[in-house]
Design a protein around this motif. Structure first.
Motif, mmCIF file in Angstrom:
data_model
loop_
_atom_site.group_PDB
_atom_site.id
_atom_site.type_symbol
_atom_site.label_atom_id
_atom_site.label_comp_id
_atom_site.label_asym_id
_atom_site.label_seq_id
_atom_site.Cartn_x
_atom_site.Cartn_y
_atom_site.Cartn_z
ATOM 1 N N GLU A 110 -41.996 21.866 13.350
ATOM 2 C CA GLU A 110 -42.680 20.924 12.449
ATOM 3 C C GLU A 110 -41.716 20.388 11.385
ATOM 4 O OE1 GLU A 110 -45.573 23.768 14.200
ATOM 5 O OE2 GLU A 110 -43.767 24.041 12.971
ATOM 6 N N SER A 111 -40.876 21.281 10.853
ATOM 7 C CA SER A 111 -39.889 20.855 9.845
ATOM 8 C C SER A 111 -38.847 19.917 10.446
ATOM 9 C CB SER A 111 -39.179 22.075 9.255
ATOM 10 O OG SER A 111 -40.099 22.927 8.651
ATOM 11 N N GLU A 112 -38.469 20.195 11.686
ATOM 12 C CA GLU A 112 -37.496 19.322 12.363
ATOM 13 C C GLU A 112 -38.055 17.912 12.530
ATOM 14 O OE1 GLU A 112 -35.836 20.922 15.969
ATOM 15 O OE2 GLU A 112 -35.553 22.893 15.043
ATOM 16 N N GLU A 113 -39.355 17.828 12.813
ATOM 17 C CA GLU A 113 -40.014 16.510 12.935
ATOM 18 C C GLU A 113 -39.938 15.760 11.610
ATOM 19 O OE1 GLU A 113 -44.006 17.253 14.212
ATOM 20 O OE2 GLU A 113 -43.416 17.919 16.210
ATOM 21 N N ILE A 114 -40.170 16.490 10.512
ATOM 22 C CA ILE A 114 -40.107 15.875 9.181
ATOM 23 C C ILE A 114 -38.703 15.335 8.923
ATOM 24 C CG2 ILE A 114 -40.195 16.374 6.686
ATOM 25 C CD1 ILE A 114 -42.394 18.475 7.371
ATOM 26 N N PHE A 115 -37.687 16.150 9.259
ATOM 27 C CA PHE A 115 -36.299 15.745 8.999
ATOM 28 C C PHE A 115 -35.870 14.585 9.896
ATOM 29 C CE2 PHE A 115 -31.586 16.489 9.074
ATOM 30 C CZ PHE A 115 -31.378 16.184 7.734
ATOM 31 N N LYS A 116 -36.395 14.550 11.124
ATOM 32 C CA LYS A 116 -36.078 13.426 12.022
ATOM 33 C C LYS A 116 -36.565 12.107 11.438
ATOM 34 C CE LYS A 116 -35.743 15.775 16.470
ATOM 35 N NZ LYS A 116 -36.494 16.223 17.651
ATOM 36 N N THR A 117 -37.698 12.168 10.722
ATOM 37 C CA THR A 117 -38.242 10.963 10.081
ATOM 38 C C THR A 117 -37.487 10.626 8.807
ATOM 39 O OG1 THR A 117 -40.444 11.484 10.946
ATOM 40 C CG2 THR A 117 -40.345 9.922 9.115
ATOM 41 N N LEU A 118 -37.265 11.648 7.947
ATOM 42 C CA LEU A 118 -36.701 11.389 6.615
ATOM 43 C C LEU A 118 -35.175 11.348 6.590
ATOM 44 C CD1 LEU A 118 -39.016 13.592 4.337
ATOM 45 C CD2 LEU A 118 -39.195 11.151 4.826
ATOM 46 N N GLY A 119 -34.513 12.066 7.515
ATOM 47 C CA GLY A 119 -33.043 12.124 7.514
ATOM 48 C C GLY A 119 -32.373 10.757 7.499
ATOM 49 N N PRO A 120 -32.718 9.859 8.431
ATOM 50 C CA PRO A 120 -32.078 8.533 8.454
ATOM 51 C C PRO A 120 -32.339 7.719 7.181
ATOM 52 C CG PRO A 120 -33.209 8.979 10.537
ATOM 53 C CD PRO A 120 -33.607 10.064 9.599
ATOM 54 N N VAL A 121 -33.535 7.867 6.613
ATOM 55 C CA VAL A 121 -33.885 7.130 5.375
ATOM 56 C C VAL A 121 -33.034 7.642 4.216
ATOM 57 C CG1 VAL A 121 -35.767 6.514 3.796
ATOM 58 C CG2 VAL A 121 -36.267 6.896 6.214
ATOM 59 N N LEU A 122 -32.893 8.977 4.127
ATOM 60 C CA LEU A 122 -32.082 9.582 3.062
ATOM 61 C C LEU A 122 -30.620 9.161 3.193
ATOM 62 C CD1 LEU A 122 -33.636 13.171 3.178
ATOM 63 C CD2 LEU A 122 -33.878 11.554 1.285
ATOM 64 N N LYS A 123 -30.090 9.194 4.416
ATOM 65 C CA LYS A 123 -28.693 8.793 4.635
ATOM 66 C C LYS A 123 -28.454 7.344 4.237
ATOM 67 C CE LYS A 123 -27.582 12.004 8.395
ATOM 68 N NZ LYS A 123 -27.351 12.153 9.829
ATOM 69 N N LYS A 124 -29.432 6.513 4.552
ATOM 70 C CA LYS A 124 -29.309 5.087 4.234
ATOM 71 C C LYS A 124 -29.189 4.867 2.722
ATOM 72 C CE LYS A 124 -31.348 0.591 5.237
ATOM 73 N NZ LYS A 124 -32.501 -0.134 5.788
ATOM 74 N N ILE A 125 -30.032 5.574 1.946
ATOM 75 C CA ILE A 125 -29.996 5.434 0.478
ATOM 76 C C ILE A 125 -28.687 6.001 -0.070
ATOM 77 C CG2 ILE A 125 -31.088 6.121 -1.711
ATOM 78 C CD1 ILE A 125 -32.789 4.112 -0.229
#
Length: 400
Positions: A110-125
């Motif tokens: 479940e946590s991996e799913e969260i990071f798959k969604t948020l990881g690219p957004v965080l990297k972009k910022i």
């Protein structure tokens, strides 16, 4: 009028107060939290930010695993939207909530799913030069912590570290002059990226650790000349950790520029620069005495942390780095999470939570009145001691 006015202040999430029906309290808390989650979608930026801050307060002071598990995708969507669409303060609050969401969830699918969604957004910022420094800083910290918690994918770990490396390596001396490195408005971002990268280094395979040490150990000392105290400290503690890891991989590890490095560290550990604030000098000397001992003598000043009936010893730089990171995220909730959060207990090898019955807990808890009496007595004792010191100084003055 704020849309949050129908809900309690975040202070209501603290544990102090009269005994009440726990089931009713839990229902009341969950009702408030549902309201805050809804308000993260409000049209008003002020309301969204207040809702994010209230959720952060709850997540840092309570264990809410089941409640969050049922609403994890809704929370993830809200956080993603606030980071993408919000302005600086809202982005910072959303990144902080993302950290706490992962701390609550621990490692798992479940946590991996969260990071798959948020990881690219965080990297972009983090990599967006047009975003505010505060938002990039918060996202860099969030990226490191979430990756530390959730990722089992070595490729994702290396990719995240590379993203952070691309930020903090800009702080290395390129156009150096004789006066050392000048601080820039990007320094806070470089510090956050360096600390997040260092946290991730602690979970890397040893062959990767060796590569990173070879790449950075000769460059990091340049940051010790930075005008910014926090950068000097971050660089010093990272160096101590790198030496610790290097000696773990190779007992006969040899650093060519050891004499020059220890000279720099000793200068910082005994710095008497009149242009620096006393508090800054005291803090710097304290940190760099420990860093110097680590580099020269392979020594670490063991610290003890108490939480409830338990205690934990911080006896190495890797453990200190990890503890400091989560303490920064959880604030005053750190002790509670050390007692009850399965993920943190696993990280610090504390075993399953210690179960105490209500009677034992009651005997351990100091009442507000007793705490007040203790604080009053301590205050009077301090006042008397200071008065005596003042009297001695006055006598000396009169004598001369």
């Amino acid at each position: 009028m704020s849309h949050c006015s129908g809900f309690s202040d975040p202070a209501s999430f603290t544990e102090d107060g009269p005994e009440v029906d726990e089931e009713a309290t839990q229902e009341d808390l969950e009702y408030k939290l549902k309201g805050f989650i809804d308000l993260t979608l409000d049209k008003s930026a002020k309301t969204r930010q207040a809702a994010l801050e209230s959720l952060k307060s709850a997540f840092s002071s309570k264990i809410l695993h089941e409640f969050i598990m049922e609403r994890r995708m809704t929370l993830t969507d809200s956080i993603e939207r606030c980071i993408k669409k919000g302005k600086s303060d809202e982005q910072c609050a959303a990144a902080g909530l993302a950290c706490l969401l992962c701390v609550q969830m621990g490692s798992g699918i479940e946590s991996e799913e969260i990071f798959k969604t948020l990881g690219p957004v965080l990297k972009k910022i983090v990599c967006d030069g047009t975003a505010s420094i505060q938002a990039r800083q918060a996202c860099a910290t969030c990226l490191g912590i979430c990756c530390f918690i959730v990722t089992d994918d070595i490729t994702e770990l290396y990719s995240t570290m590379e993203c952070l490396e691309n930020i903090f390596t800009k702080a290395y001396q390129r156009d150096r002059d004789t006066n050392g490195v000048s601080s820039t408005h990007n320094t806070v971002l470089h510090i956050s990226a360096l600390l997040a990268w260092t946290l991730l280094l602690t979970i890397c395979p040893m062959n990767e650790v060796k590569k990173k040490i070879e790449m950075h150990l000769h460059k990091l000392p340049s940051l010790l000349s930075c005008d910014d105290l926090n950068m000097r400290i971050a660089a010093g503690e990272t160096l101590a950790l790198l030496f610790e890891l290097a000696r773990e991989t190779d007992a006969d590890f040899f650093y060519e520029d050891m004499e020059l490095l220890t000279e720099k560290l000793r200068a910082l550990a005994t710095d008497g620069n009149k242009h620096r604030a006393k508090v800054d000098k005291r803090k710097q000397r304290s940190v760099f005495r420990d860093v110097l001992r680590a580099v020269e003598e392979r020594d670490f000043p063991t610290e003890m942390v108490k939480f409830g009936p338990e205690r934990m010893y911080i006896d190495c730089w890797v453990k200190k780095q990890t503890y400091d990171t989560f303490k920064e995220v959880l604030g005053s909730g750190m002790q509670y999470h050390l007692q009850s959060n399965d993920f943190l207990r696993n990280v610090f090898e504390l075993g399953p939570p210690v179960m105490l019955d209500a009677a034992t807990l009651k005997t351990m808890k100091i009442s507000r009145f007793e705490r007040h009496l203790y604080n009053s007595a301590a205050f009077k004792a301090r006042t008397k001691a200071r008065s005596k010191c003042r009297d001695k100084r006055a006598d000396v003055g009169e004598f001369f």
